[in-house]
Design an enzyme around this catalytic site. Sequence first.
Site, PDB file in Angstrom:
ATOM      1  N   HIS A 161       0.846  -1.196   0.000  1.00 44.51           N
ATOM      2  CA  HIS A 161       0.000   0.000   0.000  1.00 44.51           C
ATOM      3  C   HIS A 161       0.884   1.249   0.000  1.00 44.51           C
ATOM      4  O   HIS A 161       2.100   1.164   0.181  1.00 44.51           O
ATOM      5  CB  HIS A 161      -0.953  -0.005   1.212  1.00 44.51           C
ATOM      6  CG  HIS A 161      -0.271   0.060   2.539  1.00 44.51           C
ATOM      7  ND1 HIS A 161      -0.157  -1.012   3.396  1.00 44.51           N
ATOM      8  CD2 HIS A 161       0.346   1.087   3.169  1.00 44.51           C
ATOM      9  CE1 HIS A 161       0.486  -0.655   4.488  1.00 44.51           C
ATOM     10  NE2 HIS A 161       0.815   0.613   4.375  1.00 44.51           N
TER      11      HIS A 161
HETATM   12  P1  TYD Z   1      -1.375  -2.725   7.560  1.00 47.24           P
HETATM   13  O1  TYD Z   1      -0.954  -1.302   7.781  1.00 47.24           O
HETATM   14  O2  TYD Z   1      -1.967  -3.064   6.222  1.00 47.24           O
HETATM   15  O3  TYD Z   1      -0.125  -3.682   7.833  1.00 47.24           O
HETATM   16  P2  TYD Z   1       1.253  -3.872   7.014  1.00 47.24           P
HETATM   17  O4  TYD Z   1       1.515  -2.599   6.254  1.00 47.24           O
HETATM   18  O5  TYD Z   1       2.281  -4.139   8.061  1.00 47.24           O
HETATM   19  O6  TYD Z   1       1.070  -5.065   6.115  1.00 47.24           O
HETATM   20  O7  TYD Z   1      -2.366  -3.140   8.715  1.00 47.24           O
HETATM   21  C1  TYD Z   1      -2.855  -4.443   8.865  1.00 47.24           C
HETATM   22  C2  TYD Z   1      -4.159  -4.380   9.648  1.00 47.24           C
HETATM   23  O8  TYD Z   1      -3.940  -3.848  10.962  1.00 47.24           O
HETATM   24  C3  TYD Z   1      -5.192  -3.476   8.988  1.00 47.24           C
HETATM   25  O9  TYD Z   1      -6.423  -4.165   8.943  1.00 47.24           O
HETATM   26  C4  TYD Z   1      -5.344  -2.305   9.896  1.00 47.24           C
HETATM   27  C5  TYD Z   1      -4.759  -2.718  11.222  1.00 47.24           C
HETATM   28  N1  TYD Z   1      -3.957  -1.650  11.855  1.00 47.24           N
HETATM   29  C6  TYD Z   1      -4.487  -0.932  12.898  1.00 47.24           C
HETATM   30  O10 TYD Z   1      -5.649  -1.148  13.342  1.00 47.24           O
HETATM   31  N2  TYD Z   1      -3.725   0.041  13.495  1.00 47.24           N
HETATM   32  C7  TYD Z   1      -2.467   0.335  13.060  1.00 47.24           C
HETATM   33  O11 TYD Z   1      -1.798   1.236  13.622  1.00 47.24           O
HETATM   34  C8  TYD Z   1      -1.943  -0.409  11.945  1.00 47.24           C
HETATM   35  C9  TYD Z   1      -0.543  -0.138  11.432  1.00 47.24           C
HETATM   36  C10 TYD Z   1      -2.716  -1.392  11.379  1.00 47.24           C
END
Ligand code: TYD
Length: 144
Positions: free
Chosen positions: A61
């Site tokens: 993303h």
């Molecule tokens: P995501 O940011 O997509 O993780 P990564 O970039 O490490 O793959 O987040 C994964 C899931 O966690 C998403 O459903 C949202 C949740 N999340 C939160 O609730 N709070 C946060 O601070 C973060 C970073 C993620």
Amino acid sequence: MPKNNLKIKVKNSGLVKMQFFNDFPDGNLVIGEANKNVPFAIKRVYFINNLLNKKSVRGKHAHKKLEQVIFCVNGKFTLSLDDGKNRQKITLDSPYFGVRLGPRLWHTMSSFSSDCVILVLADNYYKESDYIRDYGKFLKYVRQ
Ligand code: TYD
């Protein structure tokens, strides 16, 4: 101070050098301070561990506004960055250097060692509306 000759080629990124104290034989002390070596006021901190699946891929993303710095505080992983024009793969394996994940930067994390621990500092709270999770939409967003 450990050295890092990495040149970052993508936009909205850069190296963040932590402050480092060698307290041998009693360990190292590694420090980041808001608006000093960390280029913003920190509002949120999260870490990722338990990366036992060799095929895990995270990220995939970009953010519209969010500023973050990502660190590998233990082990290693590959950080792939894409600003819509330039792409770069970086092996993060030093706890003393972070990489700025500024806005409009598509990022993917993969090839985690099983002992990998990722630390992220962010300048704002979690907000799903700040995410761009579709690569086609990301390209449109950065090229408009
Ligand atoms: P995501 O940011 O997509 O993780 P990564 O970039 O490490 O793959 O987040 C994964 C899931 O966690 C998403 O459903 C949202 C949740 N999340 C939160 O609730 N709070 C946060 O601070 C973060 C970073 C993620």
